[in-house]
Design an enzyme around this catalytic site. Structure first.
Site, short mmCIF file in Angstrom:
data_model
loop_
_atom_site.label_atom_id
_atom_site.label_comp_id
_atom_site.label_asym_id
_atom_site.label_seq_id
_atom_site.Cartn_x
_atom_site.Cartn_y
_atom_site.Cartn_z
N HIS A 1 1.58 2.03 -13.11
CA HIS A 1 2.42 0.89 -13.48
C HIS A 1 3.88 1.33 -13.50
CE1 HIS A 1 3.30 -2.99 -15.30
NE2 HIS A 1 4.11 -2.34 -16.12
N ASN B 1 -4.88 3.20 -13.31
CA ASN B 1 -3.85 2.35 -12.71
C ASN B 1 -2.51 3.05 -12.81
OD1 ASN B 1 -2.76 -0.14 -11.66
ND2 ASN B 1 -2.02 -0.60 -13.71
N GLY C 1 0.78 -1.23 0.00
CA GLY C 1 0.00 0.00 0.00
C GLY C 1 0.81 1.28 0.00
N SER C 2 2.01 1.27 -0.57
CA SER C 2 2.80 2.51 -0.57
C SER C 2 2.13 3.58 -1.43
CB SER C 2 4.24 2.26 -1.01
OG SER C 2 4.31 1.92 -2.38
N ASN C 3 1.51 3.20 -2.54
CA ASN C 3 0.79 4.20 -3.35
C ASN C 3 -0.50 4.64 -2.68
OD1 ASN C 3 2.16 5.06 -5.83
ND2 ASN C 3 2.26 2.88 -6.25
N LYS D 1 -15.43 -15.06 -11.42
CA LYS D 1 -14.95 -13.68 -11.44
C LYS D 1 -16.14 -12.73 -11.51
CE LYS D 1 -11.51 -10.89 -13.74
NZ LYS D 1 -10.24 -11.07 -14.40
N MET E 1 -3.40 -6.59 -8.00
CA MET E 1 -2.82 -7.58 -8.90
C MET E 1 -3.85 -8.49 -9.58
SD MET E 1 0.16 -6.48 -8.66
CE MET E 1 1.10 -7.66 -9.60
N ARG E 2 -5.01 -7.93 -9.89
CA ARG E 2 -6.04 -8.69 -10.61
C ARG E 2 -6.38 -7.99 -11.91
NH1 ARG E 2 -7.35 -12.87 -8.81
NH2 ARG E 2 -6.86 -13.32 -6.69
#
Length: 188
Positions: free
Chosen positions: A108, A106, A14-16, A64, A89-90
């Site tokens: 990246h 997102n 959870g750093s972001n 899903k 990560m999904r």
């Protein structure tokens, strides 16, 4: 004017998420943290910030689509209009994408389209890239293939290890993501 409500999705440390929460002036209110890894350390960060969480284990759902339907319902119940993926990560499926089209972004750790998917920093390091960086992009049905919103470069130094490169990339992420979030929300 009512406050824009947003959710952060994270799977790990959870750093972001923390960088978003620590931003000086965020143009939205983070009203929910969604995590697919019970026990992830991001959950402790959310607790310290008094951000409600929804934690789920995808393996406990029949499909899903089933867990994405629950996600969509919980996000709607919280009046969420923007979603920020931060180490989630999904791969997003059609149920989720349709419900929040154009409102899921997102971050990246590479200059997409180079080094998509998992371990982008390791991929860049092993490939001997002279430059890598950070990309903020919209989510689509692919893996890191959505339209790019912003990018910032990070030079790979001769003295870098994978760990030092990751640290420098994360510093850029933590500054870039809150800034892009503010720009997106204020422009809508």
């Amino acid at each position: 004017m009512s406050t824009v409500k947003a959710a952060v999705f994270a799977s790990g440390t959870g750093s972001n998420f923390q960088a978003i929460m620590d931003a000086d002036q965020l143009s939205c209110e983070i009203v929910l943290l969604v995590c697919d890894k019970p026990g992830a350390s991001v959950l402790e960060k959310a607790k310290r910030q008094n951000v409600p969480t929804f934690v789920f284990d995808p393996k406990l759902y029949s499909s899903k689509e089933a867990y994405e339907q629950e996600l969509v319902q919980r996000l709607r119940n919280a009046n969420v209009s923007w979603i920020f993926l931060a180490g989630y990560m999904r791969i997003a499926g059609p149920t989720f994408l349709r419900a929040f089209e154009g409102k899921i972004i997102n971050i990246h750790p590479s200059l997409l389209p180079a080094f998509p998917g998992k371990d982008a920093i390791g991929q860049a390091f092993k490939a001997g890239a002279a430059v890598t960086g950070v990309t903020v992009h919209y989510i689509d049905e692919g893996i890191d293939t959505g339209p790019i919103i912003a990018q910032e470069t990070v030079e790979v130094l001769e003295t870098d290890t994978e760990a030092t490169l990751k640290e420098r990339i994360q510093q850029v992420e933590h500054e870039l993501y809150p800034r892009v979030i503010n720009q997106l929300i204020l422009s809508k």
